[in-house]
Scaffold this motif. Structure first.
Motif, PDB file in Angstrom:
ATOM      1  N   LYS A 172       0.839  -1.199   0.000  1.00  0.00           N
ATOM      2  CA  LYS A 172       0.000   0.000   0.000  1.00  0.00           C
ATOM      3  C   LYS A 172       0.873   1.248   0.000  1.00  0.00           C
ATOM      4  O   LYS A 172       1.942   1.270   0.630  1.00  0.00           O
ATOM      5  N   LEU A 173       0.399   2.285  -0.672  1.00  0.00           N
ATOM      6  CA  LEU A 173       1.074   3.581  -0.664  1.00  0.00           C
ATOM      7  C   LEU A 173       0.142   4.602  -0.025  1.00  0.00           C
ATOM      8  O   LEU A 173      -0.977   4.821  -0.491  1.00  0.00           O
ATOM      9  N   VAL A 174       0.585   5.212   1.069  1.00  0.00           N
ATOM     10  CA  VAL A 174      -0.162   6.287   1.719  1.00  0.00           C
ATOM     11  C   VAL A 174       0.526   7.602   1.378  1.00  0.00           C
ATOM     12  O   VAL A 174       1.740   7.742   1.557  1.00  0.00           O
ATOM     13  N   ILE A 175      -0.235   8.555   0.863  1.00  0.00           N
ATOM     14  CA  ILE A 175       0.320   9.863   0.514  1.00  0.00           C
ATOM     15  C   ILE A 175      -0.287  10.919   1.430  1.00  0.00           C
ATOM     16  O   ILE A 175      -1.505  11.096   1.492  1.00  0.00           O
ATOM     17  N   GLN A 176       0.572  11.605   2.178  1.00  0.00           N
ATOM     18  CA  GLN A 176       0.110  12.730   2.999  1.00  0.00           C
ATOM     19  C   GLN A 176       0.889  13.963   2.598  1.00  0.00           C
ATOM     20  O   GLN A 176       2.086  14.066   2.853  1.00  0.00           O
ATOM     21  N   THR A 177       0.225  14.910   1.979  1.00  0.00           N
ATOM     22  CA  THR A 177       0.888  16.141   1.570  1.00  0.00           C
ATOM     23  C   THR A 177       0.841  17.162   2.702  1.00  0.00           C
ATOM     24  O   THR A 177       0.028  17.061   3.618  1.00  0.00           O
ATOM     25  N   HIS A 178       1.703  18.140   2.623  1.00  0.00           N
ATOM     26  CA  HIS A 178       1.678  19.260   3.559  1.00  0.00           C
ATOM     27  C   HIS A 178       0.353  20.002   3.374  1.00  0.00           C
ATOM     28  O   HIS A 178      -0.130  20.148   2.242  1.00  0.00           O
ATOM     29  N   PRO A 179      -0.274  20.491   4.451  1.00  0.00           N
ATOM     30  CA  PRO A 179      -1.574  21.170   4.318  1.00  0.00           C
ATOM     31  C   PRO A 179      -1.549  22.414   3.442  1.00  0.00           C
ATOM     32  O   PRO A 179      -2.593  22.848   2.935  1.00  0.00           O
ATOM     33  N   ASN A 180      -0.357  23.001   3.226  1.00  0.00           N
ATOM     34  CA  ASN A 180      -0.274  24.210   2.397  1.00  0.00           C
ATOM     35  C   ASN A 180       0.034  23.917   0.927  1.00  0.00           C
ATOM     36  O   ASN A 180       0.220  24.845   0.145  1.00  0.00           O
ATOM     37  N   LEU A 181       0.102  22.646   0.544  1.00  0.00           N
ATOM     38  CA  LEU A 181       0.471  22.316  -0.837  1.00  0.00           C
ATOM     39  C   LEU A 181      -0.444  23.030  -1.833  1.00  0.00           C
ATOM     40  O   LEU A 181      -1.670  22.960  -1.737  1.00  0.00           O
ATOM     41  N   GLY A 182       0.163  23.733  -2.774  1.00  0.00           N
ATOM     42  CA  GLY A 182      -0.606  24.430  -3.794  1.00  0.00           C
ATOM     43  C   GLY A 182      -1.053  25.825  -3.404  1.00  0.00           C
ATOM     44  O   GLY A 182      -1.719  26.502  -4.192  1.00  0.00           O
ATOM     45  N   HIS A 183      -0.659  26.294  -2.222  1.00  0.00           N
ATOM     46  CA  HIS A 183      -1.098  27.627  -1.795  1.00  0.00           C
ATOM     47  C   HIS A 183      -0.439  28.718  -2.643  1.00  0.00           C
ATOM     48  O   HIS A 183      -1.109  29.635  -3.112  1.00  0.00           O
ATOM     49  N   ARG A 184       0.885  28.620  -2.811  1.00  0.00           N
ATOM     50  CA  ARG A 184       1.588  29.624  -3.622  1.00  0.00           C
ATOM     51  C   ARG A 184       1.526  29.303  -5.104  1.00  0.00           C
ATOM     52  O   ARG A 184       1.399  30.197  -5.943  1.00  0.00           O
ATOM     53  N   ASP A 185       1.622  28.016  -5.435  1.00  0.00           N
ATOM     54  CA  ASP A 185       1.664  27.585  -6.831  1.00  0.00           C
ATOM     55  C   ASP A 185       0.684  26.420  -7.013  1.00  0.00           C
ATOM     56  O   ASP A 185       0.935  25.311  -6.570  1.00  0.00           O
ATOM     57  N   LYS A 186      -0.431  26.714  -7.649  1.00  0.00           N
ATOM     58  CA  LYS A 186      -1.493  25.703  -7.793  1.00  0.00           C
ATOM     59  C   LYS A 186      -1.050  24.499  -8.645  1.00  0.00           C
ATOM     60  O   LYS A 186      -1.689  23.449  -8.641  1.00  0.00           O
ATOM     61  N   ASN A 187       0.035  24.635  -9.385  1.00  0.00           N
ATOM     62  CA  ASN A 187       0.543  23.519 -10.188  1.00  0.00           C
ATOM     63  C   ASN A 187       0.935  22.318  -9.321  1.00  0.00           C
ATOM     64  O   ASN A 187       0.989  21.194  -9.811  1.00  0.00           O
ATOM     65  N   TYR A 188       1.202  22.576  -8.040  1.00  0.00           N
ATOM     66  CA  TYR A 188       1.600  21.474  -7.166  1.00  0.00           C
ATOM     67  C   TYR A 188       0.424  20.552  -6.852  1.00  0.00           C
ATOM     68  O   TYR A 188       0.607  19.369  -6.595  1.00  0.00           O
ATOM     69  N   LYS A 189      -0.787  21.091  -6.893  1.00  0.00           N
ATOM     70  CA  LYS A 189      -1.961  20.232  -6.742  1.00  0.00           C
ATOM     71  C   LYS A 189      -2.154  19.384  -8.000  1.00  0.00           C
ATOM     72  O   LYS A 189      -2.593  18.241  -7.929  1.00  0.00           O
TER      73      LYS A 189
END
Length: 381
Positions: free
Chosen positions: A208-225
Motif C-alpha cells: 500500500k502507498l499512503v500519501i500525505q501532503t503538507h496542508p499548504n500544498l498548492g497555496h503559492r503555486d497551484k501547479n503542485y496540486k
C-alpha cells in the motif's frame, strides 16, 4: 500557578497554518483552559472561516485590526508558531514574555530567519536546533548559556498518527509544500518522484502507498496540486492500492476517489507503516521520534544552501537521496538510533515523562523565572 497561562499570536492568510495551530490543541499540547486567547491578525478574506474553525474547537480568540485591540495580562507568555512582520510589533509589549515555538523542527531555510532573534526565547527539539542557530550566527554561545534557546524534545515537533509495523508493508510518502517563496521550495512532488516510489515499492515488497501532503500544498503555486493528481493517476494505472490522507472526508470526496481509483483516509486514523519517504521538513523529525525507517529527499544544489549542523550533515551523507543525482539505484531507509539523542533532548530530564500540556505549563513557569533572573542581572549592572 494560575491556570490561565498564555496567549498565542498568529498572523497568516494561509488556512493550512491555522489548521497546524489547531492540531496543537487537538493533540493536547495547548489546552483551551490554559490559553487565555488566540490573537489573530484580521484579514477580511479568511476571518469567517477562521472563526468557524476556532468555534468548532471551543478555543477563545480575538481578531486584531489595530494594536490598541491588544491587552496582555502582566507576567503571561505569548507563543508564536510562525514568523511574520507584525510579530516585531508584538514583542514591543514588555509586560509579557515572547516565545517562538515554531511549528515543527526542520532544516529548511525558514528555520534560520534573522527575525528569530526578536523573541525572548526560542524552543527547539534538541541540540540540533542549538547548533543550527549557532552555525547560522543567529545566537551566540552567550545566548545559549543564558537559556535563550530551550530544548523541549518532541513537544512542538508536530503530531501524526503513524506507527511502525514491519509486517504492514505500507509506504508513507509525505512531500512538503512549495514554500512561501521559490527559494524555500523543498517539495519533491513535482520532480519525477513516480519512478523512485515505484522502484521502492518493488524493492521493499510494498502493498500500500499512503500519501500525505503538507496542508499548504498548492497555496503559492497551484501547479503542485496538479502534480499530486498526476502522481495519483500514475499509480492508479499501475493498479496499485493508494490512500490519500485528508482531514475531513465528505461523501462527495469518497465518490470522486472511487471513480478515480484511489481511497481517502482520515488523518486521525492510526496507520501502521513499514517505511516512509519525506522531504526536508518537520515530518522528518516526527518520523524519527517514532523510529519509523525513513529516507529524506532533496536536490543537491538546494541542499548546499542550507545551514546544516555538522553532525546532521554527516548523518545525511549516508542517508539522504539527492533527486538531481543520476545514479540513485535504490533508497536506503534508516532508523533513528544514531541521531535521535541529538534531535530530541530536554532542558530537564524529567520533562520527557510529562504530558505535552504539562511541558507547556513547565515552559511558562521556566520563562517567567528566567525573566526575573535577567531583570536582577540588569539591575546589578
Amino acid at each position: 500557578m494560575s491556570n490561565k497561562l498564555y496567549y498565542i499570536y498568529i498572523d497568516t492568510k494561509i488556512l493550512g497554518a491555522v489548521k497546524q495551530l489547531l492540531s496543537y490543541f487537538q493533540s493536547d499540547v495547548f489546552n483551551p483552559n490554559a490559553c487565555i486567547s488566540v490573537y489573530v491578525k484580521y484579514y477580511k478574506e479568511n476571518s469567517e472561516v477562521i472563526s468557524e474553525m476556532f468555534d468548532e474547537n471551543g478555543i477563545r480568540y480575538k481578531f486584531i485590526k489595530k494594536y490598541t485591540d491588544i491587552s496582555f495580562e502582566d507576567g503571561k507568555v505569548v507563543f508564536y508558531l510562525f514568523n511574520a512582520q507584525s510579530n516585531c510589533r508584538m514583542v514591543a509589549f514588555r509586560n509579557v514574555s515572547h516565545v517562538f515555538i515554531t511549528h515543527g523542527e526542520s532544516n529548511k531555510k525558514s528555520s534560520v530567519k534573522p527575525i528569530t532573534r526578536i523573541y525572548d526565547h526560542v524552543v527547539t527539539s534538541g541540540q540540533v536546533g542549538i547548533d543550527r542557530y549557532l552555525k547560522a550566527g543567529l545566537f551566540t554561545e552567550s545566548d545559549i548559556e543564558n537559556n535563550r534557546v530551550i530544548r523541549l524534545g518532541s513537544t512542538f515537533v508536530g503530531q501524526n498518527n503513524y506507527f511502525y509495523e514491519k509486517e504492514s508493508r505500507t509506504l508513507l510518502y509525505a512531500p512538503t509544500w512549495e514554500g512561501g517563496v521559490p527559494d524555500e521550495n523543498f517539495s519533491s512532488i513535482s520532480k519525477g518522484i513516480h519512478k523512485l516510489l515505484l522502484k521502492t515499492i518493488e524493492d521493499k515488497g510494498i502493498k500500500k502507498l499512503v500519501i500525505q501532503t503538507h496542508p499548504n500544498l498548492g497555496h503559492r503555486d497551484k501547479n503542485y496540486k496538479k502534480s499530486l493528481k498526476l502522481l495519483l493517476s500514475k499509480f492508479v494505472k499501475h493498479k496499485f492500492s493508494v490512500l490519500l490522507v485528508k482531514n475531513k472526508i465528505s461523501v462527495k470526496d469518497k465518490v470522486q476517489a472511487f471513480y478515480c481509483g484511489f481511497k481517502y483516509i482520515s488523518s486521525i486514523k492510526e496507520t501502521s507503516v513499514s517505511h516512509a519517504i519525506t522531504d526536508i521538513s518537520a515530518m522528518e523529525v516526527q518520523l524519527l521520534v517514532k523510529n519509523i525507517p525513513t529516507t529524506v529527499l532533496a536536490n543537491k544544489e538546494d541542499y548546499k544552501d542550507l545551514v546544516i549542523p555538522r553532525k546532521m550533515n554527516d548523518y545525511y551523507s549516508n542517508t539522504m537521496v539527492f533527486l538531481d543525482k543520476k545514479d540513485n539505484n535504490s533508497i536506503c531507509f534508516y532508523t533513528s538510533e544514531s541521531i535521535i539523542s541529538y534531535v530530541e533532548s530536554y532542558q530537564e530530564n524529567s520533562l520527557k515523562n510529562l504530558t505535552l500540556s504539562k511541558r507547556v505549563e513547565w515552559l511558562c513557569d521556566y520563562v517567567n523565572k528566567e525573566k526575573l533572573v535577567q531583570t536582577k542581572l540588569r539591575e546589578n549592572i
